[in-house]
Write an enzyme that holds these catalytic residues in place. Structure first.
Site: not given
Ligand code: GLN
Length: 261
Positions: A99, A212
Site C-alpha cells: 500500500c 493490507h
Molecule cells: N495514504 C495512502 C492512501 O490512502 C496509503 C494508505 C495505506 O497505506 N493504507 O492511498
C-alpha cells in the site's frame, strides 16, 4: 543454499498500518518451522544501509501507512535507501511492498492534499489520490495471482490454489505502465484503481500490493513462495522440507472468499 532468511524490515516506526508487521512474523515463523534460521533487521531512517551487515539480506519488506507516515520516511527513502533497493530488486532478490510503500515505488504519488512525492521508480506505475472527489477503496478482497507466479516451479501446489484473499483501504489509485505486470487480477475489491481489474505489481521478484494487514498469514502459499524464492531453493529441496499443518488457515482463507466486499 543459503540457510538463513535475512529479512530487512523497512520503517517499522512509520509504515505499519493494520498490523502489516504480521507479514514479517509469518515469514519468520514459517521459515523457522522448516529449520531455517531467521534474522530480522529493522531498517529505520537512522540506518546506514551501506554497512556490510545488510549485504546479505535476501528479502525486504515495507508496509503501508497514511500520507503522514509516507511523508515521514519519504526523504530518507529517496536520499538514503533508493540505490540499495534498486540494486536489490535488479539482482532478483525478493521484496514485498504494501500500500503506502507500494505507492512510493512507482514514478510518483499525488497525495490527497495535491502534493506530489516523486517515487523511486522500482515499478512502472503512478498513483493519484483524488481527495474527497472520489471514495476510498475499502473492503475485503479476493484475487487471482498472475500466472508468472503460479507457473513458477517454486510456487506451492496446495488446496489454496492460485488465489489470494485480503483487505484493502486506500485513497490512492494506481495505474500500471507497460513495463510492469500486475501481481493479481481482482475478483472482489478495488485493486489498483477499481477500473482495470489489476491488483498490485510484479517486477523481477518485487511485489507491490494493496492487500493490507498480515496478508501472508491469510495466504500461506504466498508466504512460502517468497521464502523459497528468497532462499533460492530448488524444487527438490522444497520437497524435503517439513510440512506445516495449515488446516485452520486454509479454513479461514476459504471462508474469506465469501466475505462481502
Ligand atoms: N495514504 C495512502 C492512501 O490512502 C496509503 C494508505 C495505506 O497505506 N493504507 O492511498
Amino acid at each position: 543454499v543459503t540457510h538463513t532468511l535475512r529479512i530487512g524490515y523497512f520503517y517499522p516506526e512509520h509504515l505499519n498500518l493494520y498490523g502489516d508487521n504480521g507479514n514479517v512474523e509469518i515469514l519468520s515463523y514459517r521459515a523457522r518451522h522448516r529449520g531455517f534460521s531467521v534474522e530480522v533487521h529493522n531498517i529505520t531512517t537512522a540506518t546506514d544501509i551501506t554497512l556490510e551487515q545488510y549485504d546479505d539480506l535476501n528479502i525486504i519488506f515495507m508496509g503501508g501507512g497514511p500520507d503522514s507516515g509516507q511523508k515521514a520516511m519519504y526523504d530518507d527513502l529517496v536520499n538514503s535507501k533508493k540505490a540499495f533497493i534498486h540494486q536489490f530488486i535488479a539482482d532478483g532478490k525478493v521484496g514485498l511492498f504494501v500500500c503506502g510503500a507500494y505507492q512510493l515505488f512507482g514514478h510518483y504519488y499525488k497525495a490527497a492534499d495535491g502534493s506530489i512525492l516523486q517515487g523511486i521508480g522500482v515499478f512502472d506505475l503512478y498513483t493519484e489520490h483524488f481527495g474527497s472527489n472520489k471514495p476510498r477503496c475499502i473492503g475485503n478482497t479476493y484475487a487471482k495471482l498472475t500466472s508468472s507466479i503460479t507457473d513458477d516451479p517454486l510456487f506451492p501446489k496446495t488446496e489454496l490454489g492460485t488465489h489470494i484473499v485480503g483487505f484493502e483501504n486506500h485513497g490512492g489509485r494506481t495505474y500500471l505502465g507497460a513495463g510492469v505486470a500486475p501481481f493479481a487480477q481482482t475478483i472482489k475489491g478495488h485493486g489498483n484503481n477499481t477500473e482495470d481489474k489489476t491488483e498490485g505489481a510484479l517486477h523481477n521478484n518485487a511485489i507491490g500490493t494493496y492487500f493490507h494487514g498480515p496478508f501472508l498469514s491469510r495466504n500461506p502459499h504466498v508466504a512460502d513462495y517468497l521464502i523459497y524464492k528468497a532462499l533460492r531453493l530448488t524444487p527438490y529441496e522444497v520437497e524435503q522440507l517439513p510440512k506445516i499443518d495449515d488446516t485452520l488457515v486454509i479454513a479461514a482463507h476459504t471462508a474469506s472468499k465469501n466475505l462481502k466486499q
